[in-house]
Design an enzyme around this catalytic site. Structure first.
Site, PDB file in Angstrom:
ATOM      1  N   SER A  13      23.380 -33.622 -19.132  1.00 20.53           N
ATOM      2  CA  SER A  13      23.985 -34.898 -19.094  1.00 20.53           C
ATOM      3  C   SER A  13      24.591 -35.330 -20.423  1.00 20.53           C
ATOM      4  O   SER A  13      25.654 -35.855 -20.384  1.00 20.53           O
ATOM      5  CB  SER A  13      23.533 -36.189 -18.172  1.00 20.53           C
ATOM      6  OG  SER A  13      22.328 -36.361 -18.802  1.00 20.53           O
ATOM      7  N   MET A  91      15.219 -26.681 -23.963  1.00 18.19           N
ATOM      8  CA  MET A  91      13.667 -26.852 -23.832  1.00 18.19           C
ATOM      9  C   MET A  91      12.955 -25.683 -24.284  1.00 18.19           C
ATOM     10  O   MET A  91      12.178 -25.109 -23.817  1.00 18.19           O
ATOM     11  CB  MET A  91      13.572 -26.641 -22.210  1.00 18.19           C
ATOM     12  CG  MET A  91      14.166 -28.025 -21.528  1.00 18.19           C
ATOM     13  SD  MET A  91      13.517 -29.451 -22.199  1.00 18.19           S
ATOM     14  CE  MET A  91      11.906 -29.561 -21.378  1.00 18.19           C
ATOM     15  N   HIS A 110      15.470 -37.113 -27.982  1.00 15.63           N
ATOM     16  CA  HIS A 110      14.135 -37.099 -27.327  1.00 15.63           C
ATOM     17  C   HIS A 110      14.036 -38.487 -26.654  1.00 15.63           C
ATOM     18  O   HIS A 110      14.093 -39.487 -27.190  1.00 15.63           O
ATOM     19  CB  HIS A 110      13.255 -36.979 -28.398  1.00 15.63           C
ATOM     20  CG  HIS A 110      11.718 -36.863 -27.631  1.00 15.63           C
ATOM     21  ND1 HIS A 110      11.270 -35.568 -27.044  1.00 15.63           N
ATOM     22  CD2 HIS A 110      10.605 -37.696 -27.717  1.00 15.63           C
ATOM     23  CE1 HIS A 110      10.074 -36.023 -26.610  1.00 15.63           C
ATOM     24  NE2 HIS A 110       9.580 -37.044 -26.920  1.00 15.63           N
ATOM     25  N   ASP A 146       9.599 -32.485 -32.207  1.00 12.54           N
ATOM     26  CA  ASP A 146       9.998 -33.838 -31.799  1.00 12.54           C
ATOM     27  C   ASP A 146       9.582 -34.580 -33.191  1.00 12.54           C
ATOM     28  O   ASP A 146       9.165 -35.895 -32.862  1.00 12.54           O
ATOM     29  CB  ASP A 146       9.390 -34.510 -30.662  1.00 12.54           C
ATOM     30  CG  ASP A 146       9.945 -33.496 -29.278  1.00 12.54           C
ATOM     31  OD1 ASP A 146      10.934 -33.361 -29.599  1.00 12.54           O
ATOM     32  OD2 ASP A 146       9.014 -33.397 -28.602  1.00 12.54           O
TER      33      ASP A 146
HETATM   34  C1  GRF Z   1      17.091 -35.689 -21.832  1.00 14.61           C
HETATM   35  O1  GRF Z   1      16.239 -36.679 -21.535  1.00 14.61           O
HETATM   36  C2  GRF Z   1      16.852 -35.334 -23.421  1.00 14.61           C
HETATM   37  O2  GRF Z   1      16.320 -36.449 -24.009  1.00 14.61           O
HETATM   38  C3  GRF Z   1      15.553 -34.445 -23.306  1.00 14.61           C
HETATM   39  O3  GRF Z   1      15.923 -33.693 -22.272  1.00 14.61           O
HETATM   40  C4  GRF Z   1      16.801 -34.499 -21.357  1.00 14.61           C
HETATM   41  C5  GRF Z   1      17.987 -33.725 -21.236  1.00 14.61           C
HETATM   42  O4  GRF Z   1      18.688 -34.097 -20.107  1.00 14.61           O
HETATM   43  N1  GRF Z   1      15.638 -33.706 -24.587  1.00 14.61           N
HETATM   44  P1  GRF Z   1      20.385 -33.781 -19.844  1.00 14.61           P
HETATM   45  O5  GRF Z   1      20.085 -32.075 -19.653  1.00 14.61           O
HETATM   46  O6  GRF Z   1      21.037 -34.149 -21.316  1.00 14.61           O
HETATM   47  O7  GRF Z   1      20.707 -34.565 -18.776  1.00 14.61           O
END
Ligand code: GRF
Length: 219
Positions: A13, A91, A110, A146
Protein backbone atom coordinates in the site's frame (compact mmCIF):
# COMPACT_ATOMS: atom_id res chain seq x y z
CA UNK A 1 14.86 13.24 -13.45
CA UNK A 2 15.59 11.15 -10.34
CA UNK A 3 15.12 7.41 -10.69
CA UNK A 4 13.44 5.48 -7.88
CA UNK A 5 13.37 1.72 -7.28
CA UNK A 6 10.92 0.38 -4.68
CA UNK A 7 11.34 -2.89 -2.74
CA UNK A 8 8.31 -4.65 -1.29
CA UNK A 9 7.39 -8.00 0.24
CA UNK A 10 3.62 -7.94 0.51
CA UNK A 11 0.53 -5.78 0.30
CA UNK A 12 2.31 -2.77 -1.17
CA UNK A 13 0.00 0.00 0.00
CA UNK A 14 2.89 2.40 0.60
CA UNK A 15 4.24 1.55 -2.84
CA UNK A 16 0.79 2.13 -4.36
CA UNK A 17 0.60 5.50 -2.62
CA UNK A 18 4.04 6.44 -3.99
CA UNK A 19 2.96 5.41 -7.50
CA UNK A 20 -0.11 7.59 -7.13
CA UNK A 21 1.96 10.48 -5.76
CA UNK A 22 4.30 10.13 -8.72
CA UNK A 23 1.39 10.20 -11.19
CA UNK A 24 0.00 13.28 -9.49
CA UNK A 25 3.32 15.10 -9.66
CA UNK A 26 3.77 15.08 -5.87
CA UNK A 27 7.28 13.64 -6.16
CA UNK A 28 8.48 16.52 -8.29
CA UNK A 29 11.03 15.45 -10.88
CA UNK A 30 11.13 11.71 -10.16
CA UNK A 31 10.14 8.49 -11.86
CA UNK A 32 9.50 5.14 -10.23
CA UNK A 33 11.42 2.92 -12.62
CA UNK A 34 11.00 -0.54 -11.09
CA UNK A 35 9.48 -2.48 -8.20
CA UNK A 36 11.14 -5.62 -6.82
CA UNK A 37 9.88 -8.16 -4.33
CA UNK A 38 11.56 -11.03 -2.53
CA UNK A 39 8.26 -12.92 -2.72
CA UNK A 40 6.54 -13.86 -5.95
CA UNK A 41 3.11 -13.74 -4.28
CA UNK A 42 3.43 -10.14 -3.07
CA UNK A 43 0.12 -8.44 -3.78
CA UNK A 44 1.94 -5.18 -4.53
CA UNK A 45 3.59 -6.69 -7.63
CA UNK A 46 0.21 -6.95 -9.30
CA UNK A 47 -0.62 -3.33 -8.47
CA UNK A 48 2.72 -2.14 -9.88
CA UNK A 49 2.35 -4.21 -13.05
CA UNK A 50 -1.15 -2.83 -13.58
CA UNK A 51 0.32 0.65 -13.29
CA UNK A 52 2.78 -0.24 -16.06
CA UNK A 53 5.85 -0.31 -13.84
CA UNK A 54 8.50 -2.97 -14.55
CA UNK A 55 8.51 -5.54 -11.75
CA UNK A 56 10.86 -8.31 -10.72
CA UNK A 57 11.15 -11.03 -8.12
CA UNK A 58 14.39 -11.93 -6.39
CA UNK A 59 13.31 -14.80 -4.22
CA UNK A 60 15.47 -14.97 -1.09
CA UNK A 61 14.79 -18.70 -0.71
CA UNK A 62 16.45 -19.39 -4.05
CA UNK A 63 19.86 -18.36 -2.68
CA UNK A 64 22.22 -20.19 -0.38
CA UNK A 65 22.62 -17.27 2.00
CA UNK A 66 21.86 -13.65 2.72
CA UNK A 67 24.88 -12.31 0.83
CA UNK A 68 24.19 -14.28 -2.34
CA UNK A 69 20.57 -13.09 -2.22
CA UNK A 70 21.61 -9.49 -1.72
CA UNK A 71 24.12 -9.65 -4.57
CA UNK A 72 21.39 -10.78 -6.91
CA UNK A 73 19.01 -8.16 -5.57
CA UNK A 74 21.59 -5.38 -5.90
CA UNK A 75 22.39 -6.28 -9.49
CA UNK A 76 18.68 -6.32 -10.35
CA UNK A 77 18.27 -2.92 -8.72
CA UNK A 78 21.43 -1.42 -10.19
CA UNK A 79 20.35 -2.35 -13.72
CA UNK A 80 17.87 0.51 -13.25
CA UNK A 81 20.57 2.94 -12.05
CA UNK A 82 18.48 4.35 -9.21
CA UNK A 83 19.17 7.63 -7.42
CA UNK A 84 16.98 6.39 -4.58
CA UNK A 85 15.94 2.97 -3.27
CA UNK A 86 12.76 2.94 -1.20
CA UNK A 87 11.93 0.09 1.19
CA UNK A 88 8.16 -0.15 1.45
CA UNK A 89 7.29 -3.12 3.63
CA UNK A 90 10.40 -5.02 2.52
CA UNK A 91 10.67 -7.77 5.11
CA UNK A 92 14.30 -8.88 4.88
CA UNK A 93 17.08 -7.80 7.20
CA UNK A 94 19.84 -6.26 5.10
CA UNK A 95 23.54 -6.75 5.67
CA UNK A 96 25.99 -3.94 6.22
CA UNK A 97 27.47 -4.45 2.74
CA UNK A 98 24.12 -3.93 1.03
CA UNK A 99 23.24 -0.91 3.13
CA UNK A 100 26.64 0.70 2.53
CA UNK A 101 26.29 0.16 -1.21
CA UNK A 102 23.20 2.42 -1.10
CA UNK A 103 24.56 4.77 1.53
CA UNK A 104 22.55 8.00 1.62
CA UNK A 105 20.03 6.81 -0.98
CA UNK A 106 18.14 4.11 0.91
CA UNK A 107 14.93 5.01 2.78
CA UNK A 108 12.64 2.95 4.98
CA UNK A 109 9.28 3.45 6.61
CA UNK A 110 8.60 1.91 9.99
CA UNK A 111 5.27 1.75 11.83
CA UNK A 112 6.36 3.26 15.14
CA UNK A 113 7.86 6.43 16.50
CA UNK A 114 11.45 5.23 16.32
CA UNK A 115 13.63 4.59 18.23
CA UNK A 116 10.84 2.94 20.23
CA UNK A 117 9.45 -0.35 18.96
CA UNK A 118 11.93 -1.35 16.28
CA UNK A 119 11.23 -4.76 14.72
CA UNK A 120 7.89 -6.50 14.33
CA UNK A 121 4.42 -6.27 15.92
CA UNK A 122 4.77 -2.59 16.69
CA UNK A 123 1.05 -1.89 17.12
CA UNK A 124 0.52 -4.80 19.50
CA UNK A 125 3.55 -3.74 21.53
CA UNK A 126 2.39 -0.13 21.68
CA UNK A 127 -1.01 -1.26 22.99
CA UNK A 128 0.60 -3.58 25.55
CA UNK A 129 2.85 -0.80 26.81
CA UNK A 130 -0.08 1.57 27.12
CA UNK A 131 1.64 4.43 25.34
CA UNK A 132 -0.63 7.32 24.43
CA UNK A 133 1.20 8.30 21.28
CA UNK A 134 2.20 5.97 18.50
CA UNK A 135 2.99 6.63 14.84
CA UNK A 136 5.39 6.08 12.01
CA UNK A 137 8.82 7.15 10.87
CA UNK A 138 10.64 7.59 7.57
CA UNK A 139 14.40 7.30 7.99
CA UNK A 140 17.63 6.77 6.12
CA UNK A 141 18.69 3.14 6.45
CA UNK A 142 21.86 2.30 8.35
CA UNK A 143 23.21 -1.16 9.10
CA UNK A 144 21.38 -1.36 12.45
CA UNK A 145 17.79 -2.52 12.10
CA UNK A 146 15.11 0.20 12.10
CA UNK A 147 17.65 2.77 13.08
CA UNK A 148 19.01 5.68 11.12
CA UNK A 149 18.65 9.41 10.67
CA UNK A 150 14.98 10.34 10.92
CA UNK A 151 13.46 12.41 8.11
CA UNK A 152 9.85 12.73 9.20
CA UNK A 153 7.54 11.26 11.81
CA UNK A 154 3.77 11.34 12.23
CA UNK A 155 2.15 10.75 15.60
CA UNK A 156 -1.29 9.30 16.21
CA UNK A 157 -3.13 9.02 19.51
CA UNK A 158 -3.99 5.67 20.99
CA UNK A 159 -7.68 5.70 21.86
CA UNK A 160 -9.35 3.75 24.66
CA UNK A 161 -11.21 1.39 22.38
CA UNK A 162 -8.31 0.74 20.01
CA UNK A 163 -7.37 -2.73 18.98
CA UNK A 164 -4.40 -3.69 16.81
CA UNK A 165 -6.33 -3.39 13.55
CA UNK A 166 -7.82 0.03 14.29
CA UNK A 167 -4.49 1.37 15.44
CA UNK A 168 -2.66 -0.09 12.45
CA UNK A 169 -5.16 1.54 10.09
CA UNK A 170 -4.73 4.92 11.76
CA UNK A 171 -0.94 4.65 11.53
CA UNK A 172 -1.06 3.44 7.91
CA UNK A 173 -3.03 6.51 6.88
CA UNK A 174 -0.17 8.61 8.27
CA UNK A 175 2.43 6.43 6.54
CA UNK A 176 0.71 7.24 3.27
CA UNK A 177 1.06 10.95 4.05
CA UNK A 178 4.66 11.05 5.14
CA UNK A 179 6.38 8.70 2.68
CA UNK A 180 5.63 10.80 -0.42
CA UNK A 181 6.68 13.88 1.54
CA UNK A 182 10.06 12.40 2.48
CA UNK A 183 10.65 11.10 -1.05
CA UNK A 184 9.87 14.51 -2.52
CA UNK A 185 12.30 16.20 -0.13
CA UNK A 186 14.97 13.69 -1.15
CA UNK A 187 14.26 14.20 -4.86
CA UNK A 188 14.47 17.95 -4.43
CA UNK A 189 17.88 17.55 -2.79
CA UNK A 190 16.67 19.21 0.39
CA UNK A 191 17.85 16.64 2.93
CA UNK A 192 21.18 17.07 4.63
CA UNK A 193 22.71 15.31 7.56
CA UNK A 194 24.11 17.54 10.29
CA UNK A 195 25.67 15.69 13.21
CA UNK A 196 23.46 12.65 12.62
CA UNK A 197 20.27 14.70 12.33
CA UNK A 198 18.39 15.35 9.14
CA UNK A 199 17.70 18.93 8.11
CA UNK A 200 15.07 19.73 5.50
CA UNK A 201 16.11 22.83 3.61
CA UNK A 202 13.42 25.42 3.12
CA UNK A 203 10.78 23.58 5.14
CA UNK A 204 9.08 24.77 8.29
CA UNK A 205 9.87 22.46 11.21
CA UNK A 206 6.16 21.66 11.63
CA UNK A 207 6.20 19.89 8.30
CA UNK A 208 8.44 17.17 9.66
CA UNK A 209 6.52 16.93 12.91
CA UNK A 210 3.04 15.86 12.08
CA UNK A 211 0.83 15.99 15.13
CA UNK A 212 -1.95 13.76 16.35
CA UNK A 213 -4.72 13.08 13.91
CA UNK A 214 -7.35 12.98 16.67
CA UNK A 215 -9.10 16.13 15.53
CA UNK A 216 -9.40 14.89 11.98
CA UNK A 217 -11.10 11.74 13.25
CA UNK A 218 -13.83 13.55 15.15
CA UNK A 219 -17.08 13.94 13.23
C1 GRF B 1 3.95 -0.81 6.73
O1 GRF B 1 3.30 -0.68 7.96
C2 GRF B 1 5.38 -0.36 6.82
O2 GRF B 1 5.56 0.69 7.74
C3 GRF B 1 6.07 -1.59 7.32
O3 GRF B 1 5.44 -2.64 6.67
C4 GRF B 1 4.11 -2.27 6.33
C5 GRF B 1 3.99 -2.45 4.85
O4 GRF B 1 2.69 -2.19 4.39
N1 GRF B 1 7.50 -1.49 7.10
P1 GRF B 1 2.44 -2.01 2.84
O5 GRF B 1 3.01 -3.27 2.16
O6 GRF B 1 3.12 -0.78 2.38
O7 GRF B 1 0.95 -1.96 2.69
Amino acid sequence: MKRIVILISGRGSNMARLLEASRQGELNDAAIVAVFSNRADAEGLRIAAQAGIPTGVVEHRAYSGREAFEQALASAIDAYAPDLVVLAGFMRILTEGFVRHYDGRLLNIHPSLLPVFPGLDTHRRALLEGVRLHGCTVHFVTPSLDHGPIIVQAAVPILDDDDEARLAARVLAEEHRIYPLAVRWFVEGRLTLVEGRVRVAGEQIEAALIAPALLREKP
